[in-house]
Design an enzyme around this catalytic site. Structure first.
Site, PDB file in Angstrom:
ATOM      1  N   ARG A  36      16.739  61.251  46.419  1.00  0.00           N
ATOM      2  CA  ARG A  36      18.031  60.627  46.682  1.00  0.00           C
ATOM      3  C   ARG A  36      17.990  59.120  46.470  1.00  0.00           C
ATOM      4  NH1 ARG A  36      22.021  60.633  44.918  1.00  0.00           N
ATOM      5  NH2 ARG A  36      21.859  62.894  45.127  1.00  0.00           N
ATOM      6  N   GLU A  61      36.922  25.317  38.081  1.00  0.00           N
ATOM      7  CA  GLU A  61      37.984  26.315  37.969  1.00  0.00           C
ATOM      8  C   GLU A  61      39.339  25.614  37.958  1.00  0.00           C
ATOM      9  OE1 GLU A  61      38.218  30.098  40.493  1.00  0.00           O
ATOM     10  OE2 GLU A  61      39.674  28.773  41.445  1.00  0.00           O
ATOM     11  N   LYS A  78      29.816  38.267  42.784  1.00  0.00           N
ATOM     12  CA  LYS A  78      30.386  39.323  43.621  1.00  0.00           C
ATOM     13  C   LYS A  78      29.521  40.581  43.520  1.00  0.00           C
ATOM     14  CE  LYS A  78      35.048  37.451  43.138  1.00  0.00           C
ATOM     15  NZ  LYS A  78      36.414  37.650  42.600  1.00  0.00           N
ATOM     16  N   ASP A 118      41.463  30.410  35.303  1.00  0.00           N
ATOM     17  CA  ASP A 118      41.675  31.479  36.273  1.00  0.00           C
ATOM     18  C   ASP A 118      43.084  32.053  36.195  1.00  0.00           C
ATOM     19  OD1 ASP A 118      40.788  33.107  38.450  1.00  0.00           O
ATOM     20  OD2 ASP A 118      41.965  31.842  39.802  1.00  0.00           O
ATOM     21  N   LYS A 142      35.402  25.431  42.744  1.00  0.00           N
ATOM     22  CA  LYS A 142      36.544  26.325  42.846  1.00  0.00           C
ATOM     23  C   LYS A 142      37.688  25.656  43.597  1.00  0.00           C
ATOM     24  CE  LYS A 142      35.793  30.728  43.091  1.00  0.00           C
ATOM     25  NZ  LYS A 142      35.992  31.242  41.727  1.00  0.00           N
TER      26      LYS A 142
END
Length: 297
Positions: A103, A200, A138, A221, A170
């Site tokens: 597994r 960004e 992410k 973006d 950002k």
């Protein structure tokens, strides 16, 4: 594909932790009760659906950590295209260890193959354009290096690996610094000369402000194809142009046609669907009187 494997030193902590989580406090009660210690088996890893394989080293390590006597013969290495029924590898050795590790091995293999397959889907969608497909930060906790490897196996490229290898300014950084220009200046003053700076922007006005400060890359973006094309025109090769925001195989071609250098997508790692790969039994003996290596027959 020139795909360099990850060092086993990087794989072992994650694979070992997954096995320990599964084995718990008493080991594999089911297998130990049912399968004789001397039983030997030969199995095959087989694709159940089309995709791109990745994670074979992690899967093989899971088997070997449980029982070093297990041997794996890989037939379709990481980065290979699969169709249903393709045999990926043959595994031979003590049956108990094989069942105990099954597994965990399939969890790594199915997930990482899913990431590679998702990446390949986007890569195919932008064929004919210069844009490369890249991942983001992410990633699932603890799996970043493995997931980014799987992106490479699928034909993509990697964005920064963490907060410490590049500057990415950002929207919240811009708000805290008091503007695009101020944030770029502060970043340049605070890092070494070898560190790349990306900022960004979500409007053409912000882009113009950023370009006056000379960043290495600009993250465009959530811009539509027309705005992206204008952004690329204004950048004019002075910085790397990266498009991001709700990228799908359906939207990627138009975004790539705008002329961007990179298209990044977080879902490649945080939401990729597992690729269905199974472990099929081929031979089983209840003793080890005649040891054998994996066979292709």
């Amino acid at each position: 594909m020139n795909l360099s494997p990850l060092p086993l030193l990087m794989l072992e902590p994650q694979v070992r932790a997954a096995l320990l989580e599964d084995l718990g406090r008493a080991g594999d009660l089911t297998t130990d009760a049912i399968v004789p210690a001397a039983a030997w088996a030969e199995t095959a890893l087989v694709a159940r659906q089309p995709g791109v394989v990745a994670g074979l080293d992690a899967a093989a390590l899971a088997f070997r950590l449980v029982d070093p006597a297990i041997e794996i013969a890989i037939e379709r290495p990481d980065g290979s295209r699969l169709v249903p029924g393709d045999r990926i590898a043959i595994i031979a050795g003590p049956a108990r260890g094989m069942l105990t590790a099954e597994r965990v091995a399939l969890n790594f293999l199915g997930h990482l193959s899913g990431v590679a397959t998702a990446t390949a889907t986007l890569v195919e969608a932008v064929q004919g354009h210069k844009a490369r497909i890249c991942c983001t930060r992410k990633t699932l906790p603890g799996l970043r290096a493995l997931q980014k490897y799987a992106v490479r196996a699928g034909g993509g490229v990697n964005h920064r690996f963490g907060l410490d290898d590049a500057v990415l300014i950002k929207d919240n950084h811009i708000a805290a610094a008091g503007g695009v220009a101020a944030s770029i200046r502060a970043a340049r003053a605070g890092v070494g000369h070898l560190v790349k700076i990306e900022v960004e922007v979500d409007s053409l006005d912000q882009l113009d402000e950023a370009l006056r400060e000379g960043p290495d890359a600009v993250l465009l973006d959530n811009m539509g194809p027309d705005m992206l094309a204008e952004a690329v025109r204004r950048i004019a090769g002075r910085a790397i142009a990266e498009a991001s925001g709700r990228i799908t195989p359906a939207t990627a071609p138009a975004i790539a046609a705008a002329g961007v250098d990179l298209i990044s997508a977080g879902w490649l790692t945080h939401s990729a669907q597992v690729l269905d790969i199974g472990l099929d039994w081929r031979r089983l003996r209840w003793d080890r009187s005649r040891e054998a290596r994996p066979t292709a027959a």
